[in-house]
Design a protein around this motif. Structure first.
Motif: not given
Length: 236
Positions: A13, A15, A24, A57-58, A60, A85, A90
């Motif tokens: 999750a 960046k 990513k 990530p939410q 994605e 975050k 996560s």
């Protein structure tokens, strides 16, 4: 004797800013296959694992289902979970999914693995699970062989550390479910933020057993790591 079930939480999750790429890091390809898909493949083949929890990530989740999961015909059930975050948030989201899915009549083990470590081998996974069953918590780690300097301020050496007992932690980090859940609750109650999951267990006052990791079990976070990953694929 209580039977055993094992879940792996694959954490992807982040960046990925250190990669310096528009894509990513977990979605970059090694020989045409996304790094994250390659990581899932390793655990999909592990006969000691029951189910996979993939934390992304939410926004994605649909992308991951279409591009990371569906094209590769994974055998094990995969649960997609939105990340938080921070990595710790996560992982906690992944643990909540395991808690919801676990069989309360079985002893549950949880593996937590970086989504960008696609070269972990089956022997390390199995040894970590077996050791965590015995000791409650286990991580793979590699002994540091380089000289380690502690640096301060404007990059001046403050001192040389004794490397005799220094190890680089890897994943998967494996825990009895009730222990790691309690460790996360304790971390939240004490406002503790750890750099890995084992550090939460240490903060909770529990011992973590160490098994021998592998220098092949690299974490792909920079362009240099990606180049090394391509090389490793060519020799394995």
């Amino acid at each position: 004797m209580q039977s055993l079930e094992s879940f792996v939480i694959v954490v992807a999750a982040g960046k990925g800013l250190r990669m310096g790429s528009k894509t990513k890091k977990q979605y970059l390809c090694l020989e045409g296959i996304p790094i994250l898909s390659r990581t899932i493949m390793v655990f999909d083949r592990c006969d000691q694992l029951n189910e996979i929890v993939l934390v992304v990530p939410q926004d994605e989740m649909a992308y991951c289902k279409k591009n990371i999961i569906e094209p590769f015909g994974f055998v094990k059930k995969i649960h997609l979970v939105g990340g938080g975050k921070k990595r710790q948030d996560s992982v906690l989201n992944g643990l909540k999914k395991v808690r919801d899915k676990k069989n309360h009549e079985k002893k549950t083990m949880v593996l937590i693995h970086d989504g960008v470590r696609p070269f972990v081998d089956q022997s390390i996974i199995k040894e970590c699970i077996n050791s965590a069953v015995e000791y409650g918590a286990c991580i793979p780690a590699v002994k540091i062989t380089d000289t380690v300097k502690q640096v301060f301020g404007e990059l001046f050496v403050e001192k040389t550390l004794n490397r005799e007992n220094l190890y680089k932690a890897q994943t998967p980090q494996v825990f009895k479910m009730e222990l790691i859940w309690d460790a996360f609750e304790h971390a939240e109650a004490t406002c503790f933020s750890g750099t890995d999951d084992a550090s939460l267990m240490e903060h909770f006052g529990k011992k973590v057993f160490v098994v021998k990791g592998s220098k092949m079990n690299i974490k792909i976070t920079t362009p240099e790591d990606l180049a090394l990953g391509k090389y490793l694929l060519s020799i394995v």
